[in-house]
Design an enzyme around this catalytic site. Structure first.
Site, PDB file in Angstrom:
ATOM      1  N   HIS A   1       0.699  -2.167 -21.175  1.00 39.18           N
ATOM      2  CA  HIS A   1       0.366  -1.678 -22.515  1.00 39.18           C
ATOM      3  C   HIS A   1       1.240  -2.545 -23.516  1.00 39.18           C
ATOM      4  O   HIS A   1       2.559  -2.274 -23.491  1.00 39.18           O
ATOM      5  CB  HIS A   1       0.256  -0.113 -22.616  1.00 39.18           C
TER       6      HIS A   1
ATOM      7  N   GLU B   1      -6.447  -5.884 -25.197  1.00 36.86           N
ATOM      8  CA  GLU B   1      -6.492  -5.125 -26.478  1.00 36.86           C
ATOM      9  C   GLU B   1      -5.422  -5.978 -27.438  1.00 36.86           C
ATOM     10  O   GLU B   1      -4.132  -5.732 -27.404  1.00 36.86           O
ATOM     11  CB  GLU B   1      -5.524  -3.700 -26.045  1.00 36.86           C
TER      12      GLU B   1
ATOM     13  N   ASN C   1      -6.723   7.066 -23.791  1.00 37.22           N
ATOM     14  CA  ASN C   1      -5.382   6.864 -23.786  1.00 37.22           C
ATOM     15  C   ASN C   1      -4.683   7.870 -24.941  1.00 37.22           C
ATOM     16  O   ASN C   1      -4.726   7.525 -26.039  1.00 37.22           O
ATOM     17  CB  ASN C   1      -4.865   5.259 -23.911  1.00 37.22           C
ATOM     18  N   PHE C   2      -4.137   9.092 -24.671  1.00 39.60           N
ATOM     19  CA  PHE C   2      -3.814  10.010 -25.646  1.00 39.60           C
ATOM     20  C   PHE C   2      -2.270   9.406 -25.944  1.00 39.60           C
ATOM     21  O   PHE C   2      -1.842  10.035 -27.264  1.00 39.60           O
ATOM     22  CB  PHE C   2      -3.597  11.228 -24.943  1.00 39.60           C
ATOM     23  N   LYS C   3      -1.652   8.518 -25.288  1.00 42.27           N
ATOM     24  CA  LYS C   3      -0.263   8.310 -25.832  1.00 42.27           C
ATOM     25  C   LYS C   3       0.624   9.380 -25.830  1.00 42.27           C
ATOM     26  O   LYS C   3       0.532  10.049 -24.961  1.00 42.27           O
ATOM     27  CB  LYS C   3      -0.357   7.334 -26.957  1.00 42.27           C
TER      28      LYS C   3
ATOM     29  N   GLY D   1      -4.793   0.605 -33.332  1.00 37.31           N
ATOM     30  CA  GLY D   1      -4.351   1.718 -34.238  1.00 37.31           C
ATOM     31  C   GLY D   1      -4.511   1.196 -35.728  1.00 37.31           C
ATOM     32  O   GLY D   1      -4.017   2.129 -36.789  1.00 37.31           O
TER      33      GLY D   1
ATOM     34  N   SER E   1      -8.789   0.006 -31.830  1.00 35.36           N
ATOM     35  CA  SER E   1      -9.912   0.588 -32.549  1.00 35.36           C
ATOM     36  C   SER E   1     -11.178   0.789 -32.386  1.00 35.36           C
ATOM     37  O   SER E   1     -12.224   0.650 -33.282  1.00 35.36           O
ATOM     38  CB  SER E   1      -9.595  -0.117 -34.100  1.00 35.36           C
TER      39      SER E   1
HETATM   40  P1  13P Z   1      -6.692   2.669 -30.587  1.00 36.24           P
HETATM   41  O1  13P Z   1      -7.960   3.170 -30.412  1.00 36.24           O
HETATM   42  O2  13P Z   1      -6.001   3.944 -31.531  1.00 36.24           O
HETATM   43  O3  13P Z   1      -6.404   1.511 -31.728  1.00 36.24           O
HETATM   44  O4  13P Z   1      -5.562   2.291 -29.500  1.00 36.24           O
HETATM   45  C1  13P Z   1      -5.817   1.724 -28.772  1.00 36.24           C
HETATM   46  C2  13P Z   1      -4.958   1.529 -27.493  1.00 36.24           C
HETATM   47  O5  13P Z   1      -3.958   1.219 -27.558  1.00 36.24           O
HETATM   48  C3  13P Z   1      -5.438   2.065 -26.093  1.00 36.24           C
HETATM   49  O6  13P Z   1      -4.641   1.855 -25.154  1.00 36.24           O
END
Ligand code: 13P
Length: 241
Positions: free
Chosen positions: A92, A159, A7-9, A165, A195
Site C-alpha cells: 500500500h 491506487e 481498508n479501514f486504515k 483520500g 476515492s
Molecule cells: P480512499 O478510498 O479514502 O481514497 O482510500 C483508498 C485506499 O487507500 C484504500 O486502500
C-alpha cells in the site's frame, strides 16, 4: 465475480469493527447475488477479528515477513494464524511513503506470505509527479520488481496516490487506460482504489478490466460500503461487459 475490499486504515475501534462486520455479513448474506461477490474487510490491527464469517473475509492490513520474534510494534504470521487470517494487503502506498517500505522489503513480504498461501492484495500506484511527467507505465512496472505476478492467490489493486483520500478519483479514462496496461501483463483480478464512493463505484466497476474496488474513507460507514457493493448490481443490469 466482483471484489469489494474495505481498508479501514487507522480507523474504528474493535467494538465498532465488530458491529460493522456483523452488519456487513448480514447484508451480504441477504442480497441475492451473493455468489457473484467477494467481500473483504481489512480492519485496524488492534481490531482484528477471527476470520470465521460466512461471507465477509477479514484480512490484515500489514504484517512483518516473519513467524514471530524481536520486532517491536509488528505482528507476524503466528498472530495472524490465531485469527484464521489468510489474506493481506501488501505494498500500500501509505506503507511505501509514510513508513518507508522499499520495493525490496515489499518483495520479501510478498514472497513470505505467498509461500504461506495467503490471498495477497498487492497495491501499486503512482504519485502526481509521475502522472504528470508521463512515466506511469514504467513506474508501475517498477513496483512489480521481485513480485511473482503468476502467484495464484494474487489480486492487484491500482491506487493512484493522488486519488487516495482526496475525494477525487481518477477519471474513468485514466482508470480504463491504466487497467488495460496492467491487463497486458497480469492475468489476475484488478481492483481500482482511490476515492471510490457510492456515487462513482457503479461506473468504475462497469469499466473493462476493473474486477473490483479497494475502498478507504467511504468504507468506514457500513451503509456507504453496502451501497458500493450494491452499485455492482446496477452496473450488471447495464449492458454486460
Ligand atoms: P480512499 O478510498 O479514502 O481514497 O482510500 C483508498 C485506499 O487507500 C484504500 O486502500
Amino acid at each position: 465475480m466482483a471484489i469489494f475490499a474495505a481498508n479501514f486504515k487507522c480507523n474504528l475501534t474493535r467494538a465498532q469493527t465488530k458491529a460493522y462486520i456483523e452488519g456487513l455479513e448480514s447484508y451480504v448474506s441477504r442480497t441475492q447475488s451473493v455468489g457473484k461477490r467477494e467481500v473483504f474487510v481489512f480492519p485496524n490491527q488492534a481490531a482484528l477479528l477471527e476470520n470465521t464469517y460466512g461471507f465477509v473475509r477479514v484480512g490484515a492490513q500489514n504484517a512483518h515477513c516473519v513467524e514471530n520474534g524481536g520486532f517491536t510494534g509488528e505482528i507476524g504470521a503466528q498472530q495472524l494464524r490465531e485469527f484464521g487470517i489468510d489474506s493481506i494487503l501488501i505494498g500500500h502506498s501509505e506503507r511505501r511513503t509514510i513508513f518507508g517500505e522499499s520495493q525490496e522489503y515489499i518483495a520479501q513480504k510478498f514472497a513470505y506470505f505467498a509461500k504461506a498461501g495467503f490471498r495477497i492484495i498487492y497495491c501499486i500506484g503512482e504519485d502526481l509527479a509521475v502522472r504528470q511527467n508521463g512515466s506511469v507505465e514504467e513506474f508501475l512496472r517498477s513496483e512489480f520488481r521481485g513480485i511473482d505476478t503468476k502467484y495464484e492467490n494474487l489480486i492487484v489493486a491500482y491506487e493512484p496516490i493522488w486519488a487516495i483520500g482526496t475525494g477525487v478519483s481518477a477519471s474513468l479514462e485514466d482508470i480504463e487506460h491504466t487497467h488495460k496496461f496492467l491487463r497486458s501483463f497480469l492475468d489476475v483480478p484488478l481492483l481500482y482504489g482511490g476515492s471510490v464512493n457510492e456515487t462513482n463505484a457503479g461506473e468504475i466497476l462497469y469499466l473493462a478490466n476493473v474486477d473490483g474496488v479497494l475502498v478507504g474513507s467511504a468504507s468506514l460507514e457500513l451503509t456507504r460500503f453496502c451501497e458500493i457493493i450494491e452499485s455492482k448490481a446496477t452496473s450488471d443490469t447495464a449492458e454486460s461487459k
